[in-house]
Design a protein around this motif. Structure first.
Motif, short mmCIF file in Angstrom:
data_model
loop_
_atom_site.label_atom_id
_atom_site.label_comp_id
_atom_site.label_asym_id
_atom_site.label_seq_id
_atom_site.Cartn_x
_atom_site.Cartn_y
_atom_site.Cartn_z
N LYS A 153 0.83 -1.20 0.00
CA LYS A 153 0.00 0.00 0.00
C LYS A 153 0.87 1.25 0.00
O LYS A 153 0.58 2.22 -0.72
N LYS A 154 1.94 1.21 0.78
CA LYS A 154 2.86 2.35 0.85
C LYS A 154 3.46 2.65 -0.51
O LYS A 154 3.70 3.82 -0.86
N ALA A 155 3.72 1.61 -1.29
CA ALA A 155 4.31 1.79 -2.63
C ALA A 155 3.24 2.05 -3.69
O ALA A 155 3.57 2.15 -4.88
N GLY A 156 1.98 2.16 -3.26
CA GLY A 156 0.91 2.45 -4.20
C GLY A 156 0.50 1.27 -5.05
O GLY A 156 -0.05 1.44 -6.15
N ILE A 157 0.74 0.06 -4.58
CA ILE A 157 0.42 -1.15 -5.34
C ILE A 157 -0.96 -1.65 -4.91
O ILE A 157 -1.15 -2.07 -3.77
N SER A 158 -1.90 -1.57 -5.81
CA SER A 158 -3.26 -2.02 -5.51
C SER A 158 -3.61 -3.32 -6.23
O SER A 158 -4.42 -4.11 -5.75
N LYS A 159 -2.99 -3.55 -7.38
CA LYS A 159 -3.24 -4.78 -8.13
C LYS A 159 -2.15 -5.80 -7.79
O LYS A 159 -0.96 -5.54 -7.99
N LEU A 160 -2.56 -6.94 -7.29
CA LEU A 160 -1.59 -7.96 -6.91
C LEU A 160 -1.04 -8.65 -8.15
O LEU A 160 -1.79 -8.96 -9.08
N PRO A 161 0.27 -8.92 -8.17
CA PRO A 161 0.88 -9.55 -9.34
C PRO A 161 0.48 -11.01 -9.49
O PRO A 161 0.51 -11.77 -8.52
N ARG A 162 0.09 -11.39 -10.70
CA ARG A 162 -0.27 -12.77 -11.00
C ARG A 162 0.61 -13.37 -12.10
O ARG A 162 0.54 -14.57 -12.36
N THR A 163 1.40 -12.54 -12.76
CA THR A 163 2.29 -13.01 -13.82
C THR A 163 3.70 -12.55 -13.51
O THR A 163 3.93 -11.70 -12.62
#
Length: 421
Positions: A153-163
């Motif tokens: 969240k701190k890094a602004g990552i909202s979409k979790l990596p799947r690939t």
């Protein structure tokens, strides 16, 4: 294989712990019968004391002698020494597959036991021979990319990596935010040889068929596209990981992650107690460890049976031993020990993981197991010693001493040298 949960207790340098009695010279004493249990989860010492007291209270005439070898001690060697001396336990633990074959001549067929019908389907396989069940699963464990939700969240990552591409983008954004993406503990053979080494086997079209092909020579590791893609993941972890990963051990890896100094680590739910001991307020999840850009591969984590209880078929109290395992798996008291006291993710359809004791990571494992979104554990199928050999080769590759081509050939050569020993 050396179980990872034991390493949490290695700080305490636990050796042999005896809960009751000594030796196996007399299984019965008048009206009292003793069940000698030999197992490796030293972290269960205290709850097993409670279990012993509860079982003996409700089963007059039965005593449990529970001996635990783990931490800094070698359970497999200790078990062999017990059998070599004639001091055979009545119940002991087994990892399945290759370990099952090693001890098969001593195993009682448990197929007719009441709890067998309640097993999760995939939990049967490690101890199944010709349709018969020879062990009761202790619990389920799972591993993948454990991640810190707050750092994402701190890094602004909202979409979790799947690939793989998405994982690389996630790593870049974490690094730009001043956060180390991966905590890598590559000093440990099992982190590389068992868990990371499991990935290219699990993602074959048919892992069991592929391993059978390695054994009969019809399959090869060099040139296998899954192994090539797997190295892309390993390269990514090294590039965006902590400095000096080859001298970072398990405890240092988990401590780094728990202290918020890295956002991800390739580990399993057995790390929850140690993480909680350092920082109980972390919000955790487990991501897949993708090796390509196929989204269909990006929703699975590796889940398997950590170990199995087996009954020594030569035991003079094997019926009492089977009754104890039946109590453990079917009675309300036994279920409570599995799901609460032992903090296990159960391998039975009749039990639910307890979120209050398994934590975030255990619940992720439970959810994946119930939905079938899992990669299989294949390292228990490896030839004896292969996990050490492939770890050494992977360390050489990470250090830049050998090339990709040389690594894959070394993995093949090691398999060929060890497969029939």
């Amino acid at each position: 294989m050396r179980r990872p949960m034991l390493l949490v207790l290695a700080l305490c340098t636990a050796m042999t712990v005896i809960l009751s009695g000594c030796g196996n010279a007399a299984q019965g004493n008048g009206d009292v019968k003793t069940i000698h249990i030999f197992q490796f989860k030293v972290e269960l010492l205290e709850p097993m004391k409670e279990m012993k007291a509860e079982y003996e209270r409700t089963h007059p005439g039965i005593k449990l002698d529970i001996q635990s070898v783990g931490g800094g001690a070698d359970y497999a060697s200790a078990l062999k020494a017990r059998f070599a001396s004639g001091d055979q336990p009545d119940i002991f633990t087994n990892e399945g597959y290759e370990d099952r074959e090693t001890w098969f001549e001593y195993m009682e067929d448990l197929s007719d036991q009441p709890w067998v019908k309640d097993l999760d389907d995939f939990a049967r396989e490690p101890m199944t021979v010709d349709g018969k069940i020879y062990g009761q699963p202790m619990n389920l464990e799972g591993f993948g990319m454990i991640y810190n939700k707050d750092l994402f969240k701190k890094a602004g990552i909202s979409k979790l990596p799947r690939t793989l591409n998405e994982l690389e983008e996630t790593a870049k954004r974490l690094k730009e935010a001043g956060i180390t993406p991966f905590a890598n503990g590559f000093a440990e053979f099992w982190i590389l040889g068992n868990h990371l080494g499991n990935i290219p086997f699990a993602q074959q079209d048919d892992p069991a068929e592929f391993i059978a092909g390695l054994n009969d020579g019809s399959m090869q590791i060099p040139g296998n596209p899954v192994f090539e893609k797997w190295l892309d993941l390993l390269d990514l972890m090294v590039e965006y990981g902590n400095p000096y990963p080859l001298t970072t051990d398990y405890n240092a890896q988990v401590t780094m992650f728990a202290n918020g100094k890295a956002a991800m680590m390739h580990q399993g739910n057995w790390t929850q107690p140690q993480i909680d001991g350092i920082n109980p307020d972390l919000n955790l999840g487990i991501l897949p460890a993708p090796i390509d850009n196929d989204p269909a591969h990006g929703d699975k984590i590796a889940v398997g049976v950590a170990a199995n209880w087996v009954v020594n078929k030569n035991s003079p109290v094997k019926e009492e031993a089977k009754e104890f395992l039946n109590w453990l798996a079917t009675s309300e008291s036994g279920k409570k020990f599995i799901t609460e006291k032992f903090q296990f993710v159960p391998a039975f359809k009749t039990m639910e993981a307890n979120p209050e004791v398994t934590g975030d990571l255990g619940m992720v494992v439970s959810e994946h197991a119930k939905s079938g979104r899992i990669w299989t554990w294949n390292f228990p199928r490896f030839p004896k010693g292969y996990n050490h050999d492939n770890s050494s080769s992977m360390q050489a590759y990470i250090a830049g001493v050998i090339t990709r081509k040389e690594l894959l050939q070394q993995l093949q050569d090691s398999w060929d040298n060890l497969k029939f020993r």
